[in-house]
Design an enzyme around this catalytic site. Structure first.
Site, PDB file in Angstrom:
ATOM      1  N   LEU A  11       0.847  -1.186   0.000  1.00 11.64           N
ATOM      2  CA  LEU A  11       0.000   0.000   0.000  1.00 11.64           C
ATOM      3  C   LEU A  11       0.888   1.245   0.000  1.00 11.64           C
ATOM      4  O   LEU A  11       1.667   1.463   0.920  1.00 11.64           O
ATOM      5  CB  LEU A  11      -0.928   0.011   1.214  1.00 11.64           C
ATOM      6  CG  LEU A  11      -1.802  -1.240   1.399  1.00 11.64           C
ATOM      7  CD1 LEU A  11      -2.839  -1.003   2.493  1.00 11.64           C
ATOM      8  CD2 LEU A  11      -2.477  -1.661   0.099  1.00 11.64           C
ATOM      9  N   ARG A  18       2.286  15.157   5.252  1.00  8.37           N
ATOM     10  CA  ARG A  18       3.095  15.609   6.388  1.00  8.37           C
ATOM     11  C   ARG A  18       4.590  15.601   6.086  1.00  8.37           C
ATOM     12  O   ARG A  18       5.384  16.142   6.839  1.00  8.37           O
ATOM     13  CB  ARG A  18       2.775  14.766   7.623  1.00  8.37           C
ATOM     14  CG  ARG A  18       1.350  15.057   8.144  1.00  8.37           C
ATOM     15  CD  ARG A  18       0.948  14.090   9.216  1.00  8.37           C
ATOM     16  NE  ARG A  18       1.744  14.242  10.406  1.00  8.37           N
ATOM     17  CZ  ARG A  18       1.950  13.247  11.283  1.00  8.37           C
ATOM     18  NH1 ARG A  18       1.440  12.049  11.069  1.00  8.37           N
ATOM     19  NH2 ARG A  18       2.653  13.465  12.371  1.00  8.37           N
ATOM     20  N   LYS A  25       5.653  10.076  -0.787  1.00  8.49           N
ATOM     21  CA  LYS A  25       6.330   9.773   0.469  1.00  8.49           C
ATOM     22  C   LYS A  25       7.214   8.532   0.369  1.00  8.49           C
ATOM     23  O   LYS A  25       8.350   8.523   0.859  1.00  8.49           O
ATOM     24  CB  LYS A  25       5.283   9.575   1.574  1.00  8.49           C
ATOM     25  CG  LYS A  25       5.854   9.052   2.869  1.00  8.49           C
ATOM     26  CD  LYS A  25       4.874   9.103   4.008  1.00  8.49           C
ATOM     27  CE  LYS A  25       3.906   7.962   3.987  1.00  8.49           C
ATOM     28  NZ  LYS A  25       3.115   7.897   5.234  1.00  8.49           N
ATOM     29  N   ASN A 230       5.950   8.999   8.559  1.00  7.85           N
ATOM     30  CA  ASN A 230       4.972   9.986   8.111  1.00  7.85           C
ATOM     31  C   ASN A 230       5.549  11.387   7.970  1.00  7.85           C
ATOM     32  O   ASN A 230       5.003  12.214   7.259  1.00  7.85           O
ATOM     33  CB  ASN A 230       3.802  10.050   9.094  1.00  7.85           C
ATOM     34  CG  ASN A 230       3.103   8.708   9.191  1.00  7.85           C
ATOM     35  OD1 ASN A 230       2.677   8.163   8.185  1.00  7.85           O
ATOM     36  ND2 ASN A 230       3.036   8.160  10.385  1.00  7.85           N
ATOM     37  N   ARG A 319      34.431   8.763  -6.593  1.00  2.00           N
ATOM     38  CA  ARG A 319      33.140   8.941  -7.264  1.00  2.00           C
ATOM     39  C   ARG A 319      32.838   7.731  -8.140  1.00  2.00           C
ATOM     40  O   ARG A 319      33.684   6.863  -8.341  1.00  2.00           O
ATOM     41  CB  ARG A 319      33.180  10.240  -8.071  1.00  2.00           C
ATOM     42  CG  ARG A 319      33.199  11.486  -7.163  1.00  2.00           C
ATOM     43  CD  ARG A 319      33.458  12.740  -7.961  1.00  2.00           C
ATOM     44  NE  ARG A 319      32.527  12.876  -9.075  1.00  2.00           N
ATOM     45  CZ  ARG A 319      32.761  13.603 -10.165  1.00  2.00           C
ATOM     46  NH1 ARG A 319      33.900  14.251 -10.307  1.00  2.00           N
ATOM     47  NH2 ARG A 319      31.856  13.678 -11.117  1.00  2.00           N
TER      48      ARG A 319
HETATM   49  C1  UD1 Z   1      -3.043   1.214  10.347  1.00  2.78           C
HETATM   50  C2  UD1 Z   1      -3.872   0.100  10.976  1.00  2.78           C
HETATM   51  C3  UD1 Z   1      -3.603   0.076  12.485  1.00  2.78           C
HETATM   52  C4  UD1 Z   1      -2.131  -0.130  12.731  1.00  2.78           C
HETATM   53  C5  UD1 Z   1      -1.311   0.950  12.012  1.00  2.78           C
HETATM   54  C6  UD1 Z   1       0.157   0.621  12.088  1.00  2.78           C
HETATM   55  C7  UD1 Z   1      -5.896  -0.097   9.618  1.00  2.78           C
HETATM   56  C8  UD1 Z   1      -7.320   0.218   9.526  1.00  2.78           C
HETATM   57  N1  UD1 Z   1      -5.266   0.333  10.722  1.00  2.78           N
HETATM   58  O1  UD1 Z   1      -3.513   2.434  10.884  1.00  2.78           O
HETATM   59  O2  UD1 Z   1      -4.338  -0.991  13.092  1.00  2.78           O
HETATM   60  O3  UD1 Z   1      -1.873  -0.104  14.113  1.00  2.78           O
HETATM   61  O4  UD1 Z   1      -1.660   0.995  10.608  1.00  2.78           O
HETATM   62  O5  UD1 Z   1       0.921   1.674  11.590  1.00  2.78           O
HETATM   63  O6  UD1 Z   1      -5.352  -0.741   8.748  1.00  2.78           O
HETATM   64  N2  UD1 Z   1      -3.455   3.489   2.670  1.00  2.78           N
HETATM   65  C9  UD1 Z   1      -3.823   3.468   1.353  1.00  2.78           C
HETATM   66  N3  UD1 Z   1      -5.095   3.765   1.018  1.00  2.78           N
HETATM   67  C10 UD1 Z   1      -6.039   4.046   1.941  1.00  2.78           C
HETATM   68  C11 UD1 Z   1      -5.667   4.078   3.285  1.00  2.78           C
HETATM   69  C12 UD1 Z   1      -4.377   3.783   3.627  1.00  2.78           C
HETATM   70  O7  UD1 Z   1      -2.995   3.196   0.486  1.00  2.78           O
HETATM   71  O8  UD1 Z   1      -7.184   4.286   1.552  1.00  2.78           O
HETATM   72  C13 UD1 Z   1      -2.088   3.157   3.044  1.00  2.78           C
HETATM   73  C14 UD1 Z   1      -1.345   4.348   3.633  1.00  2.78           C
HETATM   74  O9  UD1 Z   1      -0.632   5.055   2.652  1.00  2.78           O
HETATM   75  C15 UD1 Z   1      -0.400   3.679   4.611  1.00  2.78           C
HETATM   76  C16 UD1 Z   1      -1.166   2.423   5.029  1.00  2.78           C
HETATM   77  O10 UD1 Z   1      -2.126   2.178   4.045  1.00  2.78           O
HETATM   78  O11 UD1 Z   1       0.809   3.279   3.979  1.00  2.78           O
HETATM   79  C17 UD1 Z   1      -1.802   2.541   6.407  1.00  2.78           C
HETATM   80  O12 UD1 Z   1      -2.736   3.592   6.422  1.00  2.78           O
HETATM   81  P1  UD1 Z   1      -2.813   4.614   7.605  1.00  2.78           P
HETATM   82  O13 UD1 Z   1      -3.859   5.602   7.290  1.00  2.78           O
HETATM   83  O14 UD1 Z   1      -1.460   5.106   7.949  1.00  2.78           O
HETATM   84  O15 UD1 Z   1      -3.356   3.681   8.772  1.00  2.78           O
HETATM   85  P2  UD1 Z   1      -3.178   3.883  10.311  1.00  2.78           P
HETATM   86  O16 UD1 Z   1      -4.226   4.796  10.804  1.00  2.78           O
HETATM   87  O17 UD1 Z   1      -1.771   4.238  10.613  1.00  2.78           O
HETATM   88 MG    MG Z   2      -0.114   5.005   9.555  1.00  2.00          MG
END
Ligand code: UD1
Ligand code: MG
Length: 453
Positions: A11, A18, A25, A230, A319
């Protein structure tokens, strides 16, 4: 290696706002390699054959960054960010091809190691249907909590949905999961979005799987390996952890470092045993140093090879294309680019050698410059074995100096010099006996005349 087909879904659709960056990123490097490529390398090392990249912006750049590290990469666009389960389903077409195992990974988690992925796959091979990578962070706030009993995982409760008791759970979801291919699509399609964020949570497949009687477990990994980046502050934290990991590996493999905290490696740096690295040395990508090399303080080395018994620095810059053969030397304030420095050859001080071939045991005097660039093109300088280049020589390429030839100090060499010849490329010195006495007297008289005015 496990004989099961495996798809890693990475993903990488995050906006990464941020980071305050114009590039995606996941393209920010750790140890000189984009974060997303670290994830793919780990997957490949754990026996994953195919990678499905779920991307938002910068799809082509992201694909280009991972291509060298996976045999098969497919790209899937997630236009709207509707949650992690929605993101995984962007790769539905690839999932539907029917892999034995599926691994869901994040593109911003560069420190994940192949060993942990292989362990998760081994659990699938052993009968588990879902394996969640858990960890115990210093502060669990913000993470999904793992609700576990008797080694069975019942649910993952997202921080936003957790009640006071659940918030006390210290064991958290690292975000990475291994899912048995035969259940994956049906589990993912059962995920709804009735939660506080209105998102499709990948983590919901745990409770769904549990209710279906599937075998759902966790695998504890260290916090560093699931560190998600992040901000640029976290990027620097990941870099530090990465550097410390490599430093330790290097030292345990026989490399001496007097001040390891000041030595910086790239993901692909290769260094042989019995090499000694003194403080403040930087290795960019593409460096191979054999064993028994001495690297003195303040060297900057990238895209270079250094063979055994050689000595580099202090303050040397190698280099890309620098190829130091056995027992050669590049001393202080020496820059070498795209050049072979032959066996036992010495380039000791204040010198630029670019686009050159220096023969074995040649000696390059202080202040020698290969004038390789005419403003449009680069040209080659060839220096034969055993040649002696006097100090402050400019070698105007293309030019060659034969074996065992001697170049007089201060020469500007524009024509080829044959083997065993001596070449002068400077004005000859003249001597005027007693002339200094006359000049001193003249100058003194001028000075006194000025004072008298
Ligand atoms: C997620 C987990 C959480 C875990 C945490 C660990 C879920 C619902 N929650 O939360 O349980 O503790 O990671 O860091 O999975 N992304 C997409 N598309 C989307 C949403 C997210 O590609 O629609 C990708 C983001 O770029 C990221 C990853 O999925 O790389 C996780 O998404 P993020 O929003 O960071 O989830 P957390 O709230 O951190
Ligand atoms: Mg996250």
């Amino acid at each position: 290696m496990i004989e099961r087909s495996c798809l890693a879904i990475i993903l990488a659709a995050g906006e990464g706002t941020r980071m305050k960056s114009s590039i995606s990123k996941v393209l920010h490097p750790v140890g000189g390699l984009p974060m997303v490529a670290h994830a793919v390398r780990a997957a490949t090392a754990a026996g994953v054959g195919s990678v499905a990249l779920v991307v938002g912006r910068g799809a082509e750049e992201v694909e280009a960054a991972v291509r060298p590290f996976a045999s098969h990469v497919s790209l899937h666009l997630q236009a709207d960010r509707l949650g992690t389960a929605h993101a995984v389903l962007a790769a539905r077409e690839e999932i539907a091809k029917g892999y034995d195992d599926l691994i869901v990974m994040f593109g911003d988690t560069p420190l994940i190691d192949a060993g942990a992925l292989a362990k998760a796959r081994a659990k699938l091979a052993g009968g588990a249907d879902i394996v969640v990578m858990g960890f115990r962070p210093a502060d669990p706030a913000g993470y999904g909590r793992l609700v576990e009993h008797d080694n069975k995982l019942f649910a993952i409760i997202e921080d936003k949905e957790a009640d006071a008791d659940q918030k006390k759970i210290g064991y958290c979801n690292g975000g990475l999961m291994a899912i048995s291919g035969k259940h994956a699509l049906s589990l993912l399609e059962s995920v709804g979005n009735k939660n506080s964020k209105g998102e499709y949570y990948l983590t919901d497949i745990v409770a769904i799987g549990h209710h279906r009687g599937l075998h759902v477990v966790s695998l504890e990994v260290d916090a560093a390996s699931v560190l998600g980046v992040n901000t640029r502050v976290e990027l620097a934290e990941a870099e530090l952890l990465f550097q410390n990991r490599i430093r330790k590996e290097m030292m345990l493999a026989g490399v001496t470092m007097t001040a390891p905290d000041t030595v910086f490696f790239s993901w692909d740096t290769s260094i042989g045993a019995e090499t000694r690295i003194e403080p403040n040395v930087f290795f960019g990508p593409g460096v191979t140093i054999e064993g028994g090399v001495a690297i003195h303080p303040f060297c900057h080395i990238e895209g270079a090879r250094v063979a055994s018994g050689s000595e580099i620095g202090p303050f040397a810059r190698l280099r890309p294309g620098a190829d130091m053969r056995a027992n050669s030397k590049a001393g202080n304030f020496v820059e070498i680019k795209n050049a072979v420095i032959g066996e036992g050859a010495k380039v000791n001080h204040l010198t630029y050698i670019g686009d050159a071939d220096v023969g074995a045991k040649a000696n390059i005097g202080a202040g020698t410059i290969t004038c390789n660039y005419d403003g449009f093109n680069k040209h080659l300088t060839q220096i034969g074995a055993g040649a002696f280049i006097g100090s402050n020589t400019a070698l105007v390429a293309p030019v060659s100096v034969g074996a065992n030839a001697i170049i007089a100090a201060g020469s500007v060499i524009t024509k080829n010099v044959p083997d065993n010849a001596v070449a002068f490329g400077r004005a000859r010195q003249e001597i005027h006996e007693g002339r200094a006495i006359v000049l001193h007297a003249q100058n003194k008289a001028i000075k006194e005349a000025k004072k008298a005015k």
